[in-house]
Design a protein around this motif. Structure first.
Motif, mmCIF file in Angstrom:
data_model
loop_
_atom_site.group_PDB
_atom_site.id
_atom_site.type_symbol
_atom_site.label_atom_id
_atom_site.label_comp_id
_atom_site.label_asym_id
_atom_site.label_seq_id
_atom_site.Cartn_x
_atom_site.Cartn_y
_atom_site.Cartn_z
ATOM 1 N N PRO A 1 -7.371 -32.213 -25.957
ATOM 2 C CA PRO A 1 -8.039 -32.752 -27.161
ATOM 3 C C PRO A 1 -9.115 -33.971 -26.711
ATOM 4 O O PRO A 1 -8.661 -34.883 -25.970
ATOM 5 C CB PRO A 1 -6.963 -33.483 -27.810
ATOM 6 C CG PRO A 1 -5.373 -32.315 -27.222
ATOM 7 C CD PRO A 1 -6.080 -32.885 -26.114
ATOM 8 N N VAL A 2 -10.227 -33.855 -27.729
ATOM 9 C CA VAL A 2 -10.770 -34.853 -28.018
ATOM 10 C C VAL A 2 -10.383 -36.633 -28.329
ATOM 11 O O VAL A 2 -9.376 -36.694 -29.137
ATOM 12 C CB VAL A 2 -12.173 -34.766 -28.571
ATOM 13 C CG1 VAL A 2 -13.289 -36.200 -28.887
ATOM 14 C CG2 VAL A 2 -12.713 -33.471 -28.007
ATOM 15 N N PRO A 3 -10.522 -37.099 -27.627
ATOM 16 C CA PRO A 3 -9.653 -38.383 -27.512
ATOM 17 C C PRO A 3 -9.777 -39.466 -29.246
ATOM 18 O O PRO A 3 -11.036 -38.815 -29.575
ATOM 19 C CB PRO A 3 -10.089 -39.638 -26.915
ATOM 20 C CG PRO A 3 -10.379 -38.521 -25.872
ATOM 21 C CD PRO A 3 -11.201 -37.660 -25.801
ATOM 22 N N ALA A 4 -8.826 -39.654 -30.217
ATOM 23 C CA ALA A 4 -9.571 -40.085 -31.160
ATOM 24 C C ALA A 4 -10.005 -41.126 -31.504
ATOM 25 O O ALA A 4 -11.328 -40.602 -32.516
ATOM 26 C CB ALA A 4 -7.669 -40.785 -32.117
ATOM 27 N N TRP A 5 -10.866 -42.120 -30.212
ATOM 28 C CA TRP A 5 -11.281 -42.875 -30.834
ATOM 29 C C TRP A 5 -12.939 -42.618 -30.306
ATOM 30 O O TRP A 5 -13.911 -43.268 -30.464
ATOM 31 C CB TRP A 5 -11.267 -44.239 -29.046
ATOM 32 C CG TRP A 5 -10.869 -43.706 -28.185
ATOM 33 C CD1 TRP A 5 -10.323 -43.526 -27.630
ATOM 34 C CD2 TRP A 5 -11.978 -43.367 -27.115
ATOM 35 N NE1 TRP A 5 -9.728 -42.775 -25.591
ATOM 36 C CE2 TRP A 5 -11.382 -42.655 -25.703
ATOM 37 C CE3 TRP A 5 -13.582 -43.187 -27.105
ATOM 38 C CZ2 TRP A 5 -12.237 -42.242 -24.852
ATOM 39 C CZ3 TRP A 5 -13.996 -42.795 -25.671
ATOM 40 C CH2 TRP A 5 -12.998 -43.007 -24.674
ATOM 41 N N LEU A 6 -12.946 -41.273 -30.397
ATOM 42 C CA LEU A 6 -14.223 -40.475 -29.371
ATOM 43 C C LEU A 6 -14.454 -39.376 -30.758
ATOM 44 O O LEU A 6 -15.703 -39.198 -30.979
ATOM 45 C CB LEU A 6 -14.396 -39.973 -27.747
ATOM 46 C CG LEU A 6 -15.382 -39.073 -27.280
ATOM 47 C CD1 LEU A 6 -16.231 -39.845 -27.119
ATOM 48 C CD2 LEU A 6 -15.132 -38.873 -26.578
ATOM 49 N N ALA A 7 -13.688 -38.752 -31.004
ATOM 50 C CA ALA A 7 -13.832 -38.033 -32.246
ATOM 51 C C ALA A 7 -15.074 -37.892 -33.182
ATOM 52 O O ALA A 7 -15.651 -36.831 -33.823
ATOM 53 C CB ALA A 7 -12.503 -37.306 -33.010
ATOM 54 N N GLY A 8 -15.469 -38.992 -33.562
ATOM 55 C CA GLY A 8 -16.471 -39.321 -34.992
ATOM 56 C C GLY A 8 -17.778 -39.365 -33.873
ATOM 57 O O GLY A 8 -18.525 -39.159 -34.398
ATOM 58 N N THR A 9 -18.122 -39.521 -32.823
ATOM 59 C CA THR A 9 -18.943 -39.153 -32.132
ATOM 60 C C THR A 9 -19.860 -37.688 -31.263
ATOM 61 O O THR A 9 -20.636 -37.544 -31.272
ATOM 62 C CB THR A 9 -19.248 -40.308 -31.179
ATOM 63 O OG1 THR A 9 -18.042 -40.596 -29.875
ATOM 64 C CG2 THR A 9 -19.374 -41.971 -31.319
ATOM 65 N N LEU A 10 -18.627 -36.658 -32.060
ATOM 66 C CA LEU A 10 -18.770 -35.558 -31.604
ATOM 67 C C LEU A 10 -17.884 -34.611 -32.323
ATOM 68 O O LEU A 10 -17.234 -34.046 -32.140
ATOM 69 C CB LEU A 10 -17.849 -35.802 -29.675
ATOM 70 C CG LEU A 10 -18.269 -36.356 -28.526
ATOM 71 C CD1 LEU A 10 -17.180 -35.720 -27.712
ATOM 72 C CD2 LEU A 10 -19.192 -36.117 -28.448
ATOM 73 N N PRO A 11 -18.501 -34.681 -33.673
ATOM 74 C CA PRO A 11 -18.342 -33.796 -34.633
ATOM 75 C C PRO A 11 -17.792 -32.252 -34.512
ATOM 76 O O PRO A 11 -19.116 -32.002 -33.531
ATOM 77 C CB PRO A 11 -19.042 -34.201 -35.927
ATOM 78 C CG PRO A 11 -20.673 -34.940 -34.969
ATOM 79 C CD PRO A 11 -20.366 -35.271 -33.542
ATOM 80 N N GLY A 12 -17.165 -31.884 -34.987
ATOM 81 C CA GLY A 12 -16.568 -30.407 -34.710
ATOM 82 C C GLY A 12 -16.042 -30.207 -33.155
ATOM 83 O O GLY A 12 -16.269 -29.298 -32.687
ATOM 84 N N LEU A 13 -15.854 -30.997 -32.471
ATOM 85 C CA LEU A 13 -15.428 -30.560 -30.968
ATOM 86 C C LEU A 13 -13.977 -31.104 -30.659
ATOM 87 O O LEU A 13 -13.584 -32.008 -31.187
ATOM 88 C CB LEU A 13 -16.318 -31.573 -30.018
ATOM 89 C CG LEU A 13 -16.187 -30.931 -28.780
ATOM 90 C CD1 LEU A 13 -17.094 -29.315 -28.725
ATOM 91 C CD2 LEU A 13 -17.053 -32.175 -27.541
#
Length: 110
Positions: free
Chosen positions: A60-72
């Motif tokens: 899973p895309v790490p939570a701290w990174l999710a906001g910069t990779l929307p939809g991934l």
């Protein structure tokens, strides 16, 4: 085969320090979780970066990174997410996911 790299900046502090010389073993496999890797970036002044692997393909895309990779939702095949040990480090939030083809080596014992 080994490559020699010099740490530039404090992004990997406290594990690694500015000016520290490292030997990285060339990788002929995909990077692993928590491994410190050296990878190429398109920056003529600092063509290599040293960071820790935070997530690999399928994770899973790490939570701290999710906001910069929307939809991934997951890290795609052939990529890794990286993070510096210093909270103010430039990492995948700024650099994006790192293509495994740009990874040139792994540092042992870091």
């Amino acid at each position: 085969m080994w490559i020699r790299v010099t740490v530039r900046g404090n992004s990997m502090s406290p594990a690694l320090h500015d000016g520290q010389k490292l030997l990285a073993r060339r990788l002929f496999r995909r990077p692993r979780h928590h491994e410190v890797i050296v990878f190429r970036v398109p920056d003529p002044e600092l063509p290599h970066r040293v960071k820790r692997v935070a997530a690999v393909a399928g994770d899973p895309v790490p939570a701290w990174l999710a906001g910069t990779l929307p939809g991934l939702a997951r890290v795609p095949d052939g990529f890794v997410a990286v993070v510096g040990d210093n909270p103010r480090s430039q990492d995948s939030r700024q650099l994006g996911l790192i293509d495994c083809r740009d990874v040139v080596g792994a540092v042992r014992g870091a």
